[in-house]
Design an enzyme around this catalytic site. Structure first.
Site, short mmCIF file in Angstrom:
data_model
loop_
_atom_site.label_atom_id
_atom_site.label_comp_id
_atom_site.label_asym_id
_atom_site.label_seq_id
_atom_site.Cartn_x
_atom_site.Cartn_y
_atom_site.Cartn_z
N HIS A 1 -34.52 6.46 -57.03
CA HIS A 1 -34.53 5.99 -55.65
C HIS A 1 -33.93 7.02 -54.69
CE1 HIS A 1 -36.17 1.89 -55.49
NE2 HIS A 1 -35.88 1.87 -56.78
N SER B 1 -54.77 8.67 -57.49
CA SER B 1 -54.08 7.54 -58.12
C SER B 1 -53.68 7.93 -59.53
CB SER B 1 -55.01 6.31 -58.16
OG SER B 1 -54.33 5.20 -58.70
N ARG C 1 -53.44 7.79 -50.29
CA ARG C 1 -54.83 7.56 -49.91
C ARG C 1 -55.02 7.63 -48.39
NH1 ARG C 1 -52.29 3.09 -51.71
NH2 ARG C 1 -52.05 1.34 -50.28
N HIS D 1 -46.28 4.99 -61.62
CA HIS D 1 -47.52 4.86 -60.85
C HIS D 1 -47.33 5.53 -59.51
CE1 HIS D 1 -49.31 2.57 -57.40
NE2 HIS D 1 -50.42 2.90 -58.04
N HIS E 1 -48.53 6.08 -69.14
CA HIS E 1 -47.88 5.26 -70.17
C HIS E 1 -47.37 6.18 -71.28
CE1 HIS E 1 -49.13 1.33 -68.62
NE2 HIS E 1 -50.31 1.87 -68.35
N HIS F 1 -46.38 -15.02 -60.55
CA HIS F 1 -46.43 -16.10 -61.54
C HIS F 1 -45.32 -15.96 -62.58
CE1 HIS F 1 -49.04 -12.85 -63.11
NE2 HIS F 1 -48.63 -13.23 -64.31
N ASN G 1 -49.87 6.37 -55.84
CA ASN G 1 -51.14 6.40 -55.16
C ASN G 1 -50.92 6.91 -53.75
OD1 ASN G 1 -53.07 4.74 -53.13
ND2 ASN G 1 -54.16 5.22 -55.03
#
Length: 299
Positions: A141, A92, A110, A106, A96, A171, A108
């Protein structure tokens, strides 16, 4: 050669090594600090952190391989009631950068298996630019589409949509960034299929270093000032909100008594929140917000 958990684990440890070397070389200043850790219930990992570099302000490249009895919550997520042991391994990464014109990234990859025989792969890679640059977004992309197309023509479209849905700050009604690809619960149906899925996961893992070092070199010296830095801190705040409220990996790590320092390494070194902040109409900040939505066709 059979694709078993040891072979997968060996690939992930080598992937961590290769990515760290590429990031150090491109940063040109900082070096990774390694922290080896053990999990009381079984397994452990290698947390590698880089800070205060020439390009990278804070980043982590983490490897882990943990095992033990699966928690009730994990079994419930798998729609299983009988007790079982689990084995989980992966790499992972969150980076920054100093510059608000270099994006956060980012990745990851797994692998997870239960003692019942059930197993699956998961992962993904996504980009969170503080300022959305259309050319950079299209290039990013296209790299992912090319990687996906080498394995299945439907992968990019399917996993891009999945990323748009997953990396969504509900949110706030905005995406975390410009997305990428996300996939989970890729269950092999036989040994050949498992080899195919493993090859795809390897492809995505191997794509990380060429993609991010491209952005490090291209954008590191672009001029920016106080306005851009203030915006960067606000966008980092959104990143924190997603990781603490919505990210499944964070929740899984905490629920399985993972190492807290490693789980929360994705947090930026600094972030900010301003009450009801509204960018100036027509500004670069407002333009970026207008592009943080699902379904943008970058390629």
């Amino acid at each position: 050669m059979a694709v078993d958990k040891q072979r997968i684990t060996d690939f992930f440890t080598d992937l961590q090594d290769r990515i760290c070397r590429a990031l150090e070389e491109t940063d040109g200043q900082a070096r990774f600090h390694q922290d080896l850790w053990d999990r009381a219930e079984g397994g452990g990992g290698r947390t590698r952190i880089i800070q205060n570099g020439g390009v990278i302000e804070k980043g982590g490249v983490l490897f882990s391989a943990v095992y033990g009895p699966a928690s009730e919550m994990t079994l419930k997520q798998m729609n299983r009631t009988e007790p079982a042991d689990f084995y989980a391994t992966g790499v992972s990464i969150v980076i920054h950068p100093h510059s608000p014109l270099v994006p956060i990234i980012h990745m990851n990859v797994r692998y997870f298996e239960l003692s019942t025989g059930d197993c699956w792969f998961g992962g993904g890679i996504d980009l969170t630019p503080h300022y959305v640059d259309d050319e950079d977004a299209r290039w990013f992309h296209q790299q992912l589409k090319s990687a996906c197309d080498r394995h299945h023509p439907a992968y990019y479209s399917q996993y891009k949509t999945w990323a748009d849905d997953y990396f969504f700050i509900r949110h706030r009604s905005e995406t975390r960034g410009i997305g990428g690809i996300f996939f989970d619960y890729l269950r092999p149906t036989n040994d050949d299929h498992k080899a195919d899925l493993f090859a795809f996961v390897q492809e995505i893992g191997n794509s990380f270093a060429p993609i991010y070092t491209h952005f490090m070199r291209k954008n590191r010296d672009l001029p920016s000032g106080k306005t851009e830095k203030k915006w960067q801190m606000l966008r980092r705040g959104r990143y924190v909100e997603f990781n603490l409220v919505w990210d499944r990996g964070t929740k899984f790590g905490l629920e399985t008594n993972g190492r807290t320092e490693s789980i929360l390494m994705s947090m930026p070194p600094q972030a900010n929140w301003v009450y009801d902040y509204q960018p100036e109409p027509g500004s670069r900040e407002a333009e970026t917000l207008s592009k943080l939505k699902k379904g943008v066709n970058w390629v």
